[in-house]
Design a protein around this motif. Sequence first.
Motif, mmCIF file in Angstrom:
data_model
loop_
_atom_site.group_PDB
_atom_site.id
_atom_site.type_symbol
_atom_site.label_atom_id
_atom_site.label_comp_id
_atom_site.label_asym_id
_atom_site.label_seq_id
_atom_site.Cartn_x
_atom_site.Cartn_y
_atom_site.Cartn_z
ATOM 1 N N PRO A 297 35.771 16.909 37.006
ATOM 2 C CA PRO A 297 35.683 18.551 37.023
ATOM 3 C C PRO A 297 35.107 19.286 35.864
ATOM 4 O O PRO A 297 34.534 20.189 36.046
ATOM 5 C CB PRO A 297 36.946 19.025 37.571
ATOM 6 C CG PRO A 297 37.963 17.802 37.976
ATOM 7 C CD PRO A 297 37.324 16.675 37.277
ATOM 8 N N GLU B 117 36.645 17.190 41.975
ATOM 9 C CA GLU B 117 37.719 16.228 42.082
ATOM 10 C C GLU B 117 37.845 15.489 43.495
ATOM 11 O O GLU B 117 38.130 14.340 43.466
ATOM 12 C CB GLU B 117 39.093 17.142 42.271
ATOM 13 C CG GLU B 117 39.318 17.767 40.815
ATOM 14 C CD GLU B 117 40.447 18.772 40.924
ATOM 15 O OE1 GLU B 117 41.015 19.247 41.954
ATOM 16 O OE2 GLU B 117 40.755 19.407 39.661
ATOM 17 N N SER B 118 37.344 16.107 44.550
ATOM 18 C CA SER B 118 37.454 15.234 46.019
ATOM 19 C C SER B 118 36.364 13.967 45.976
ATOM 20 O O SER B 118 36.474 13.016 46.451
ATOM 21 C CB SER B 118 37.400 16.028 47.093
ATOM 22 O OG SER B 118 35.913 16.700 47.107
ATOM 23 N N ARG C 267 34.699 22.519 40.958
ATOM 24 C CA ARG C 267 35.769 21.744 40.450
ATOM 25 C C ARG C 267 36.407 21.060 41.515
ATOM 26 O O ARG C 267 36.722 19.875 41.327
ATOM 27 C CB ARG C 267 36.539 22.666 39.369
ATOM 28 C CG ARG C 267 36.024 22.907 38.236
ATOM 29 C CD ARG C 267 37.182 23.675 37.295
ATOM 30 N NE ARG C 267 38.032 22.762 36.902
ATOM 31 C CZ ARG C 267 38.143 21.939 35.669
ATOM 32 N NH1 ARG C 267 37.039 22.260 34.974
ATOM 33 N NH2 ARG C 267 38.897 21.204 35.411
ATOM 34 N N ARG C 268 36.671 21.693 42.727
ATOM 35 C CA ARG C 268 37.410 21.170 43.871
ATOM 36 C C ARG C 268 36.670 20.124 44.290
ATOM 37 O O ARG C 268 37.091 18.993 44.777
ATOM 38 C CB ARG C 268 37.950 22.366 44.772
ATOM 39 C CG ARG C 268 38.960 23.100 44.390
ATOM 40 C CD ARG C 268 39.589 24.025 45.676
ATOM 41 N NE ARG C 268 38.413 24.733 46.169
ATOM 42 C CZ ARG C 268 38.120 25.865 45.932
ATOM 43 N NH1 ARG C 268 38.737 26.493 44.880
ATOM 44 N NH2 ARG C 268 37.204 26.707 46.503
ATOM 45 N N GLU D 283 35.065 27.198 40.495
ATOM 46 C CA GLU D 283 36.449 26.905 41.017
ATOM 47 C C GLU D 283 36.077 26.110 42.120
ATOM 48 O O GLU D 283 36.615 24.780 42.541
ATOM 49 C CB GLU D 283 37.242 27.977 41.472
ATOM 50 C CG GLU D 283 37.953 28.792 40.262
ATOM 51 C CD GLU D 283 38.593 30.068 40.683
ATOM 52 O OE1 GLU D 283 38.535 30.341 42.082
ATOM 53 O OE2 GLU D 283 39.186 30.835 39.843
ATOM 54 N N ARG D 284 35.309 26.367 43.109
ATOM 55 C CA ARG D 284 34.678 25.574 44.191
ATOM 56 C C ARG D 284 34.166 24.230 43.695
ATOM 57 O O ARG D 284 34.395 23.226 44.120
ATOM 58 C CB ARG D 284 33.660 26.346 45.008
ATOM 59 C CG ARG D 284 33.244 25.575 46.357
ATOM 60 C CD ARG D 284 32.335 26.655 47.115
ATOM 61 N NE ARG D 284 30.808 26.576 46.476
ATOM 62 C CZ ARG D 284 30.014 25.674 46.643
ATOM 63 N NH1 ARG D 284 30.355 24.671 47.408
ATOM 64 N NH2 ARG D 284 28.928 25.601 46.131
#
Length: 109
Positions: free
Chosen positions: A85, A79-80, A75-76, A72-73
């Motif tokens: 992702p 994205e940034s 993927r974030r 999850e981390r």
Amino acid sequence: MTESTSAADADRSVDAHARAELARLRGSIDNIDAAIVHMLAERFKCTQEVGRLKAEYRLPPADPGREKEQIERLRRLAESARLDPAFAEKFLNFIIAEVIRHHERIAGA
């Protein structure tokens, strides 16, 4: 100077520029690849230590909760950074599988 000679000179100029730009970009890619390899080596040094601790305290090689948090981390972060992702997740899953394999080997040693 004929029109075809002028066009040929322009093509050589474009070709020289394109070759130089390709060489510059490929040099950057090579440097990035080297950095990735060195960073992965450092990461695996740390995960080897984790594997030894897990083996010493008889903890399981895999930690699904931690893996989920990491995915999850990542993927974030992807994205940034405007990175796909899904690609980042596949990459991390590949690394996680290798880490687990190392931890299993350490635990069996």
